[in-house]
Design a protein around this motif. Structure first.
Motif, mmCIF file in Angstrom:
data_model
loop_
_atom_site.group_PDB
_atom_site.id
_atom_site.type_symbol
_atom_site.label_atom_id
_atom_site.label_comp_id
_atom_site.label_asym_id
_atom_site.label_seq_id
_atom_site.Cartn_x
_atom_site.Cartn_y
_atom_site.Cartn_z
ATOM 1 N N THR A 120 64.578 78.823 10.749
ATOM 2 C CA THR A 120 65.529 78.729 9.652
ATOM 3 C C THR A 120 66.048 80.112 9.293
ATOM 4 O O THR A 120 65.436 81.124 9.634
ATOM 5 N N PHE A 121 67.174 80.129 8.577
ATOM 6 C CA PHE A 121 67.714 81.395 8.117
ATOM 7 C C PHE A 121 67.153 81.702 6.734
ATOM 8 O O PHE A 121 66.637 80.814 6.041
ATOM 9 N N ILE A 122 67.238 82.977 6.312
ATOM 10 C CA ILE A 122 66.621 83.385 5.051
ATOM 11 C C ILE A 122 67.177 82.585 3.877
ATOM 12 O O ILE A 122 66.423 82.127 3.019
ATOM 13 N N ILE A 123 68.486 82.421 3.828
ATOM 14 C CA ILE A 123 69.088 81.508 2.843
ATOM 15 C C ILE A 123 69.591 80.308 3.621
ATOM 16 O O ILE A 123 70.631 80.354 4.268
ATOM 17 N N ASP A 124 68.838 79.222 3.547
ATOM 18 C CA ASP A 124 69.139 78.042 4.353
ATOM 19 C C ASP A 124 69.571 76.899 3.434
ATOM 20 O O ASP A 124 68.759 76.356 2.683
ATOM 21 N N PRO A 125 70.849 76.519 3.476
ATOM 22 C CA PRO A 125 71.346 75.473 2.564
ATOM 23 C C PRO A 125 70.684 74.119 2.770
ATOM 24 O O PRO A 125 70.621 73.310 1.843
ATOM 25 N N TYR A 126 70.169 73.871 3.987
ATOM 26 C CA TYR A 126 69.537 72.575 4.262
ATOM 27 C C TYR A 126 68.130 72.490 3.680
ATOM 28 O O TYR A 126 67.501 71.438 3.720
ATOM 29 N N ILE A 127 67.653 73.594 3.150
ATOM 30 C CA ILE A 127 66.397 73.597 2.403
ATOM 31 C C ILE A 127 66.683 73.778 0.922
ATOM 32 O O ILE A 127 66.119 73.087 0.074
ATOM 33 N N LEU A 128 67.593 74.690 0.614
ATOM 34 C CA LEU A 128 67.937 74.973 -0.784
ATOM 35 C C LEU A 128 68.581 73.773 -1.484
ATOM 36 O O LEU A 128 68.163 73.379 -2.585
ATOM 37 N N LEU A 129 69.589 73.167 -0.849
ATOM 38 C CA LEU A 129 70.344 72.096 -1.506
ATOM 39 C C LEU A 129 69.528 70.829 -1.778
ATOM 40 O O LEU A 129 69.663 70.242 -2.861
#
Length: 300
Positions: A120-129
């Motif tokens: 994953t990337f450091i800011i991952d929208p598929y985890i954050l959202l």
């Protein structure tokens, strides 16, 4: 992961496993406390790059930190219960960080090697959202709150599992297309089917993209590692020392600006990022005694 994602993951975990206000607060704090080492960013970029995700992200801290709230609340709640929820929240933080490309010294202080699942990337929208939506929707749909929290965590687990599968597919496909001794595949922001790769054959690095959708490999650069006295001298700077302690695939490039020799170090694993992120630049002057360092900078 970014602080917002860690806070939201702690919030969702806390609301899922307890209704006790003190325990909930302990979970929230425990979910973000490992990133207290970010304070080193105020001291210098070099110290931050060397020590971030170090001792506070290690296995020793995971087992030792929960003793603090467990002892404080041993009479009001219970030692074992407080220790268990603190451990769970702290472990969740470390696991989410391990999924990133950015390394985590998970075995510190016994082993200072950085490990990364690079999913994953450091800011991952598929985890954050999903976490953010679960929290916002729970305000309106209070009776379904626990379902929303659990569903968001299941979604994230499936997402990370899917990324692991796709990464393996991308790496296998790359091996079919490029001959090399070493293959590394890294996630791209907001992308499932395209992956950044760094492969090495002897003294040559090859970087580019693996596209599982078009079934193609796109080569971005071919770079040969250099052995030069200017490169060796640049390693004496704090900027390069910090970058080398962090980088997975460090390479140096030599340029000339008039009478000045410039050595530019970069970590190829972040070669897809704009503006030469995670790079160090050293200016040197050649003298009769060898190279003299004029200045150096670090970009992260």
């Amino acid at each position: 992961m970014d602080p917002v994602t860690h806070f939201l993951s702690g919030f969702v975990l806390g609301k899922t496993i307890t209704k006790h206000k003190i325990l909930f607060a302990v979970i929230l704090v425990s979910s973000i406390i490992p990133d207290i080492d970010i304070i080193m960013r105020l001291t210098s970029k070099e110290l931050f790059l060397i020590y971030h995700r170090g001792i506070t992200h290690g296995i020793a801290a995971l087992f030792l930190f929960p003793f603090i709230p467990a002892i404080i609340f041993r009479k009001k709640i219970s030692f074992l219960k407080t220790y268990t929820v603190t451990f769970s929240a702290y472990a969740l933080h470390l696991f989410l960080d391990l999924t990133n490309q950015y390394g985590t010294k998970i075995l510190s202080p016994f082993d200072w090697t950085s490990y990364s699942l690079a999913l994953t990337f450091i800011i991952d929208p598929y985890i954050l959202l999903p976490l953010l939506l679960a929290v916002l929707l729970s305000i309106k749909f209070k009776k379904q709150a626990k379902f929303l929290y659990v569903f968001s965590m299941i979604f994230i687990a499936i997402y990370i599992g899917t990324k692991a599968y796709l990464k393996a597919e991308a790496k296998d496909f790359l091996k079919q297309k490029i001959e090399a001794h070493q293959y590394r595949v890294y996630p791209l922001p907001n992308d499932f089917l395209r992956w950044w790769f760094v492969s090495r054959y002897s003294d040559e690095y090859i970087t580019g993209f693996v596209d599982l959708f078009t079934k193609r490999v796109y080569i971005d650069e071919r770079i040969k590692s250099k052995n030069d006295s200017a490169v060796d001298k640049s390693k004496d700077t704090e900027s390069v020392k910090a970058l080398l302690s962090f980088a997975t695939h460090p390479v140096a490039e030599i340029k000339h600006e008039g009478n000045t020799t410039v050595v530019i170090w970069q970590d190829l694993s972040y070669g897809f990022l704009p503006d030469n992120r995670f790079s160090a630049k050293v200016w040197l002057q050649k003298t009769s005694q060898g190279y003299r360092i004029i200045n150096s900078t670090l970009k992260i």
